[in-house]
Design a protein around this motif. Structure first.
Motif, PDB file in Angstrom:
ATOM      1  N   GLN A 104     -39.023 106.860  21.178  1.00 39.83           N
ATOM      2  CA  GLN A 104     -40.113 106.424  21.693  1.00 39.83           C
ATOM      3  C   GLN A 104     -39.754 104.877  21.998  1.00 39.83           C
ATOM      4  OE1 GLN A 104     -42.835 107.814  22.940  1.00 39.83           O
ATOM      5  NE2 GLN A 104     -42.524 110.036  22.106  1.00 39.83           N
ATOM      6  N   TRP A 105     -39.169 104.235  21.213  1.00 37.71           N
ATOM      7  CA  TRP A 105     -38.909 102.882  21.109  1.00 37.71           C
ATOM      8  C   TRP A 105     -37.563 102.774  22.099  1.00 37.71           C
ATOM      9  CZ3 TRP A 105     -41.178  98.724  18.990  1.00 37.71           C
ATOM     10  CH2 TRP A 105     -42.081  99.049  18.193  1.00 37.71           C
ATOM     11  N   ASP A 106     -36.670 103.715  22.251  1.00 38.00           N
ATOM     12  CA  ASP A 106     -35.578 103.804  23.014  1.00 38.00           C
ATOM     13  C   ASP A 106     -36.070 103.871  24.576  1.00 38.00           C
ATOM     14  OD1 ASP A 106     -34.002 103.590  20.796  1.00 38.00           O
ATOM     15  OD2 ASP A 106     -33.507 105.862  20.769  1.00 38.00           O
ATOM     16  N   LYS A 107     -36.952 104.823  24.707  1.00 41.80           N
ATOM     17  CA  LYS A 107     -37.476 105.006  26.005  1.00 41.80           C
ATOM     18  C   LYS A 107     -38.142 103.830  26.552  1.00 41.80           C
ATOM     19  CE  LYS A 107     -38.153 110.062  25.364  1.00 41.80           C
ATOM     20  NZ  LYS A 107     -39.321 111.113  25.293  1.00 41.80           N
ATOM     21  N   VAL A 108     -39.081 103.143  25.701  1.00 43.30           N
ATOM     22  CA  VAL A 108     -39.719 102.006  26.118  1.00 43.30           C
ATOM     23  C   VAL A 108     -38.571 100.853  26.345  1.00 43.30           C
ATOM     24  CG1 VAL A 108     -41.375 100.069  25.416  1.00 43.30           C
ATOM     25  CG2 VAL A 108     -41.788 102.567  24.953  1.00 43.30           C
ATOM     26  N   ALA A 109     -37.689 100.716  25.613  1.00 43.78           N
ATOM     27  CA  ALA A 109     -36.761  99.664  25.730  1.00 43.78           C
ATOM     28  C   ALA A 109     -35.955  99.976  27.118  1.00 43.78           C
ATOM     29  CB  ALA A 109     -35.593  99.741  24.789  1.00 43.78           C
ATOM     30  N   LEU A 110     -35.621 101.138  27.402  1.00 46.55           N
ATOM     31  CA  LEU A 110     -34.963 101.572  28.696  1.00 46.55           C
ATOM     32  C   LEU A 110     -36.024 101.259  29.769  1.00 46.55           C
ATOM     33  CD1 LEU A 110     -32.598 102.760  30.412  1.00 46.55           C
ATOM     34  CD2 LEU A 110     -33.663 105.034  29.704  1.00 46.55           C
ATOM     35  N   GLU A 111     -37.045 101.517  29.700  1.00 47.48           N
ATOM     36  CA  GLU A 111     -38.202 101.122  30.866  1.00 47.48           C
ATOM     37  C   GLU A 111     -38.092  99.710  31.153  1.00 47.48           C
ATOM     38  OE1 GLU A 111     -42.510 102.679  31.963  1.00 47.48           O
ATOM     39  OE2 GLU A 111     -41.731 103.117  30.306  1.00 47.48           O
ATOM     40  N   PHE A 112     -38.319  99.199  30.040  1.00 44.99           N
ATOM     41  CA  PHE A 112     -38.511  97.594  30.037  1.00 44.99           C
ATOM     42  C   PHE A 112     -37.267  97.056  30.694  1.00 44.99           C
ATOM     43  CE2 PHE A 112     -37.461  93.295  28.490  1.00 44.99           C
ATOM     44  CZ  PHE A 112     -38.821  92.496  28.809  1.00 44.99           C
ATOM     45  N   THR A 113     -35.884  97.555  30.406  1.00 39.82           N
ATOM     46  CA  THR A 113     -35.066  97.225  31.269  1.00 39.82           C
ATOM     47  C   THR A 113     -34.732  97.390  32.421  1.00 39.82           C
ATOM     48  OG1 THR A 113     -33.569  97.320  29.412  1.00 39.82           O
ATOM     49  CG2 THR A 113     -32.434  97.084  31.086  1.00 39.82           C
ATOM     50  N   ARG A 114     -35.215  98.518  33.175  1.00 44.01           N
ATOM     51  CA  ARG A 114     -35.455  98.867  34.254  1.00 44.01           C
ATOM     52  C   ARG A 114     -36.402  97.952  35.342  1.00 44.01           C
ATOM     53  NH1 ARG A 114     -32.627 103.483  35.941  1.00 44.01           N
ATOM     54  NH2 ARG A 114     -31.974 104.984  34.159  1.00 44.01           N
ATOM     55  N   GLU A 115     -37.623  97.792  34.698  1.00 40.70           N
ATOM     56  CA  GLU A 115     -38.555  97.091  35.353  1.00 40.70           C
ATOM     57  C   GLU A 115     -38.325  95.836  35.418  1.00 40.70           C
ATOM     58  OE1 GLU A 115     -40.720  98.647  36.800  1.00 40.70           O
ATOM     59  OE2 GLU A 115     -41.166 100.466  35.818  1.00 40.70           O
ATOM     60  N   SER A 116     -37.538  95.174  34.496  1.00 40.67           N
ATOM     61  CA  SER A 116     -37.030  93.788  34.593  1.00 40.67           C
ATOM     62  C   SER A 116     -36.032  93.548  35.763  1.00 40.67           C
ATOM     63  CB  SER A 116     -36.382  93.383  33.147  1.00 40.67           C
ATOM     64  OG  SER A 116     -37.589  93.433  32.202  1.00 40.67           O
ATOM     65  N   CYS A 117     -35.220  94.494  35.645  1.00 35.10           N
ATOM     66  CA  CYS A 117     -34.094  94.551  36.742  1.00 35.10           C
ATOM     67  C   CYS A 117     -34.809  94.678  38.163  1.00 35.10           C
ATOM     68  CB  CYS A 117     -33.110  95.819  36.533  1.00 35.10           C
ATOM     69  SG  CYS A 117     -31.821  95.226  34.968  1.00 35.10           S
ATOM     70  N   ASN A 118     -35.810  95.609  38.128  1.00 37.10           N
ATOM     71  CA  ASN A 118     -36.535  95.624  39.500  1.00 37.10           C
ATOM     72  C   ASN A 118     -37.214  94.687  39.805  1.00 37.10           C
ATOM     73  OD1 ASN A 118     -39.044  96.882  41.326  1.00 37.10           O
ATOM     74  ND2 ASN A 118     -37.350  98.565  41.316  1.00 37.10           N
TER      75      ASN A 118
END
Length: 385
Positions: free
Chosen positions: A252-266
């Motif tokens: 769950q933490w890995d998924k949120v970290a990945l989503e946070f990275t994607r949204e930040s770059c976006n």
């Protein structure tokens, strides 16, 4: 030769190596046994005459001559070396080391390339390397605007890996409007992790207050998730044994970290993957095809460097497909707004300009290049990907 054939040959080499090792060990064990037997006899016959003891050593020498350990091990090693040498030649033949054949001299903007490299360092969190490269390449302003937001992103990611949600939540609140416009659920996912942390560390009352304070704006879209979180209150001291234990998974933490990275770059207007990394990865996949093409063109005395477009299609993984494209099988050109793909009655697709070349008027019938079916330009319909 494909990789499967090379793997099969490698397996045979590995099998030969194991057999050689086993036989060599047998020769060594047999030789060692004869030495131990001779030593034992010499110890027992310590009081016997020198001639008798010399006879034991003579027998040992005869047995060693019969075993011939040096010759046997040498023959086995020579046989293995021959097999390994053949495999090496096969690998060299299959993997052409001269990748320079695929190189083409093209004009490039050194300033742009330096900016791409600096940006790649910043994207990967290598800020000292990025600063050093920018200084040594004399590009002090290269990707400077991206350094601060990427630095903040990596700081927040570091906190997330330490199970500290607050910095990332603060960032999500500041960018709530942009995230909502994209339909992102990142802020709620961060609140979910924080709720579970509060529940496990501070108890039901604190967790319930946190839910009342932060879940209300997300009730319309995430009611089912909120209901599951509320049910966790009943299992506060034994969540690991509850029907909701999946919420505690490290993934769950890995998924949120990945989503946070994607949204930040976006929000920065940047792709999730580094453009430099994507380019090099795609190039490495296409390298074998490019080498083969360059070799074929060289044998036909054609200039590889003079090509304006690829005469063959380069197959890449689906991960490198960022948008739908159509290349006309006749002209080999990609479709455009002025030259869209057209569906013929037989089901085959050509670009509009190719169809126009096959028929001089909309009423003239022409034969499909791929089947015997005949059609006209007026009967073709534009399709959309």
């Amino acid at each position: 030769m494909d990789l499967t054939s090379i793997q099969e040959v490698f397996d045979r080499v590995a099998k030969k190596q194991k057999l050689c090792c086993s036989k060599t060990q047998e020769v060594i064990d047999r030789t060692l046994h004869e030495f131990e037997a001779a030593v034992e006899h010499l110890d027992v016959t310590v009081d016997r005459s020198p001639e008798f003891r010399k006879g034991i050593l003579t027998d040992l020498q005869l047995k060693l001559t019969e075993i011939a350990p040096v010759n046997q091990v040498g023959a086995l090693q020579k046989e293995l070396n021959t097999t390994v040498s053949k495999y090496g030649k096969m690998v060299d033949k299959a993997f052409n080391p001269d990748i320079a054949k695929a190189y083409r001299e093209v004009e490039s903007d050194s300033h742009l390339i330096n900016q791409i490299i600096v940006q790649h360092f910043y994207r990967m969190g290598l800020f000292e390397s990025g600063d050093c490269f920018a200084k040594e390449s004399q590009e002090p302003n290269a990707a400077a605007a991206l350094k601060v937001p990427f630095y903040e992103m990596y700081q927040n990611l570091g906190h997330l890996r330490e199970k500290n949600v607050e910095p990332a939540l603060s960032w999500a609140r500041r960018n709530r409007q942009a995230l909502e416009a994209k339909g992102s659920s990142l802020e709620f996912r961060l609140h979910q992790l924080q709720f579970l942390h509060v529940l496990r560390t501070k108890g039901r009352i604190e967790a319930l207050e946190y839910a009342k304070l932060n879940f209300t704006p997300f009730a319309a879209e995430h009611m089912s998730d909120i209901q599951r979180l509320m049910a966790c209150l009943l299992w506060a001291n034994r969540l690991e044994c509850s029907p909701y234990k999946d919420l505690l998974s490290p993934s769950q933490w890995d998924k949120v970290a990945l989503e946070f990275t994607r949204e930040s770059c976006n929000l920065l207007g940047q792709p999730y993957e580094s453009p430099l990394y994507v380019t090099l990865s795609a190039g490495s996949q296409a390298l074998s095809s490019l080498l083969k093409l360059a070799t074929v063109m060289s044998s036909k005395k054609q200039e590889w460097a003079a090509l304006k477009q690829m005469p063959v299609e380069i197959e890449l993984d689906n991960s490198f497909q960022f948008h739908s494209v159509f290349a006309c099988p006749v002209s080999r050109e990609q479709s455009t707004a002025d030259n869209p793909p057209m569906l013929m009655r037989c089901g085959h697709v050509l670009c509009k300009q190719s169809i126009q070349k096959l028929t001089k008027s909309n009423s003239r019938m022409f034969k499909c290049p791929y089947c015997p079916f005949e059609t006209s330009a007026s009967q073709c319909r534009q399709i959309y990907f």
